[in-house]
Design a protein around this motif. Sequence first.
Motif, PDB file in Angstrom:
ATOM      1  N   HIS B  12      -4.244 -18.086 -25.478  1.00 46.79           N
ATOM      2  CA  HIS B  12      -4.885 -19.137 -24.677  1.00 46.79           C
ATOM      3  C   HIS B  12      -3.918 -20.258 -24.344  1.00 46.79           C
ATOM      4  O   HIS B  12      -3.959 -20.815 -23.247  1.00 46.79           O
ATOM      5  CB  HIS B  12      -6.142 -19.647 -25.385  1.00 46.79           C
ATOM      6  CG  HIS B  12      -7.258 -18.649 -25.331  1.00 46.79           C
ATOM      7  ND1 HIS B  12      -7.971 -18.423 -24.178  1.00 46.79           N
ATOM      8  CD2 HIS B  12      -7.743 -17.780 -26.258  1.00 46.79           C
ATOM      9  CE1 HIS B  12      -8.873 -17.467 -24.396  1.00 46.79           C
ATOM     10  NE2 HIS B  12      -8.756 -17.048 -25.668  1.00 46.79           N
ATOM     11  N   GLU B  13      -3.038 -20.553 -25.283  1.00 47.22           N
ATOM     12  CA  GLU B  13      -2.006 -21.550 -24.977  1.00 47.22           C
ATOM     13  C   GLU B  13      -1.123 -21.049 -23.841  1.00 47.22           C
ATOM     14  O   GLU B  13      -0.722 -21.805 -22.960  1.00 47.22           O
ATOM     15  CB  GLU B  13      -1.150 -21.836 -26.222  1.00 47.22           C
ATOM     16  CG  GLU B  13      -1.860 -22.723 -27.233  1.00 47.22           C
ATOM     17  CD  GLU B  13      -1.087 -22.841 -28.537  1.00 47.22           C
ATOM     18  OE1 GLU B  13       0.144 -22.610 -28.537  1.00 47.22           O
ATOM     19  OE2 GLU B  13      -1.728 -23.165 -29.563  1.00 47.22           O
ATOM     20  N   LEU B  15      -2.067 -18.979 -21.475  1.00 50.97           N
ATOM     21  CA  LEU B  15      -2.849 -19.034 -20.239  1.00 50.97           C
ATOM     22  C   LEU B  15      -2.980 -20.466 -19.721  1.00 50.97           C
ATOM     23  O   LEU B  15      -3.094 -20.692 -18.524  1.00 50.97           O
ATOM     24  CB  LEU B  15      -4.241 -18.417 -20.453  1.00 50.97           C
ATOM     25  CG  LEU B  15      -4.242 -16.894 -20.701  1.00 50.97           C
ATOM     26  CD1 LEU B  15      -5.621 -16.430 -21.145  1.00 50.97           C
ATOM     27  CD2 LEU B  15      -3.803 -16.134 -19.446  1.00 50.97           C
ATOM     28  N   ASP B  16      -2.946 -21.437 -20.648  1.00 49.34           N
ATOM     29  CA  ASP B  16      -2.993 -22.845 -20.235  1.00 49.34           C
ATOM     30  C   ASP B  16      -1.603 -23.377 -19.915  1.00 49.34           C
ATOM     31  O   ASP B  16      -1.451 -24.558 -19.633  1.00 49.34           O
ATOM     32  CB  ASP B  16      -3.623 -23.702 -21.341  1.00 49.34           C
ATOM     33  CG  ASP B  16      -5.125 -23.473 -21.439  1.00 49.34           C
ATOM     34  OD1 ASP B  16      -5.722 -23.042 -20.429  1.00 49.34           O
ATOM     35  OD2 ASP B  16      -5.699 -23.724 -22.518  1.00 49.34           O
ATOM     36  N   GLU B  18       0.727 -23.935 -21.940  1.00 45.67           N
ATOM     37  CA  GLU B  18       1.050 -24.993 -22.896  1.00 45.67           C
ATOM     38  C   GLU B  18       1.685 -24.435 -24.168  1.00 45.67           C
ATOM     39  O   GLU B  18       1.732 -25.105 -25.192  1.00 45.67           O
ATOM     40  CB  GLU B  18      -0.227 -25.768 -23.248  1.00 45.67           C
ATOM     41  CG  GLU B  18      -0.729 -26.599 -22.082  1.00 45.67           C
ATOM     42  CD  GLU B  18      -1.890 -27.486 -22.444  1.00 45.67           C
ATOM     43  OE1 GLU B  18      -2.600 -27.184 -23.424  1.00 45.67           O
ATOM     44  OE2 GLU B  18      -2.090 -28.482 -21.735  1.00 45.67           O
ATOM     45  N   LEU B  48      -9.619 -12.935 -15.680  1.00 51.08           N
ATOM     46  CA  LEU B  48      -9.268 -14.132 -14.900  1.00 51.08           C
ATOM     47  C   LEU B  48      -8.842 -13.772 -13.489  1.00 51.08           C
ATOM     48  O   LEU B  48      -9.186 -14.456 -12.523  1.00 51.08           O
ATOM     49  CB  LEU B  48      -8.152 -14.921 -15.602  1.00 51.08           C
ATOM     50  CG  LEU B  48      -8.541 -15.506 -16.965  1.00 51.08           C
ATOM     51  CD1 LEU B  48      -7.387 -16.295 -17.551  1.00 51.08           C
ATOM     52  CD2 LEU B  48      -9.781 -16.387 -16.848  1.00 51.08           C
TER      53      LEU B  48
END
Lengths: 187, 224
Positions: B12-13, B15-16, B18, B48
């Motif tokens: 998720h990091e 995908l963000d 970050e 997504l």
Amino acid sequence: MDAIIKKRIKQVLKGDQNAYAEIVELYKDKVYQLCYRMLGNRHEAEDMAQEAFIRAYVNIASFNIELKFSTWLYRIATNLCIDRIRKKKPDYYLDAEVSGTDGLTMYSQIPSDTRLPEDEVEKMELQDIIQREISNLPEKYRSVIVLKYIEELSLNEISEILDMPLGTVKTRIHRGREALRHQLRNV
Amino acid sequence: MKCPEKYIAYMHEYLDEEISKEDALELKAHLSKCGDCHRHFQELEKSLALVKSVAHIAAPGDFTMRVMNALPKEKKKVGVQRWLRHHPILTAASLFMVLMMGSLLSTWNTEKALSVSKQPNLVIDHDTVIVPEGAVVKGDVVVRNGSLRVEGQIDGNATVINGEIVNGEKYMASAGQVTGEVKEINAIFEWIWYHMKNTAKEVVNFFEDNESAEEQSLGVAVFL
Ligand SMILES: [Zn+2]
């Protein structure tokens, strides 16, 4: 574009209603799209998008001209859609854990008759399937996913629009993505 | 499925956008050897991509028109404002009225008695001011709340406020003669115009100098 918007807003503030038409023209598609993806229904989407523009007009004096107008407008539209969703069906408890089911949520227990039979699904356009699955997201995940992946807004903007800490936005986006993964992996 | 939770967090990091460089390398290394996590990651990316693939839809063609029609009615002053922008003289006129209306109206209402400009050879008979035959009155003659009969000559303008010029005929054809302008002012509106002519220039200047004056003028324009 921001300069044009500012100019038009100042005209509206002076009472020139016609200047508002240009603002509507510039944002109508994005606001309509936001409402449609949130509500999954074109008729409702049009009602909500119109209502968002009307409310923005009525409350334009309270808008801080130094801020981004689109953020403020999206906030109005998102809140309207969320209210509408909550009134329509109480899905805010869908992702609450059901006691004794070990992490199983109400969401995964929705009776299968609310889902379409397989052959019906196959007839649906891919677009409709995707929209249906967006609509199946719990509202608090749906808004962040739509703002992020349909409206392509930054996490910071989403945090402003939803008036929510950045950390909360991130958590919801993570959960929203996981929910989508479950729903769309077999498409 | 025994994998540490952190790999999901890394995904998720990622995908963000970050994720740190080190974590990204660690995730990549793990995905290359763990089928479950690899599939998990692919499913995330696929879902997504599907969401992003929905065609962007446009608002209905009459959307803007319908919004504009549904807006609360434009405050009247706004329409007037737009109109006044194209009629600057009337804007000045309406501003003048806002500033002067109060005093003018009270003047109009309170002055009932006959009054006349002071020239020695004017004759007053009840409510009629007479310029006698053969007489030449020097200067402007102003009669208020009475009539004016010109049998002789006025060497100047003749103005009658709230009254009339008698003789039964029109001014120049009348027995007497007026060298200047002849005017009857009977309606309040004319009365205001009469006053305005003298101050119009100041009003225009004032209007141009004073933004807030516009607001005031609008109120009067609506009143009209
Ligand atoms: Zn793994």
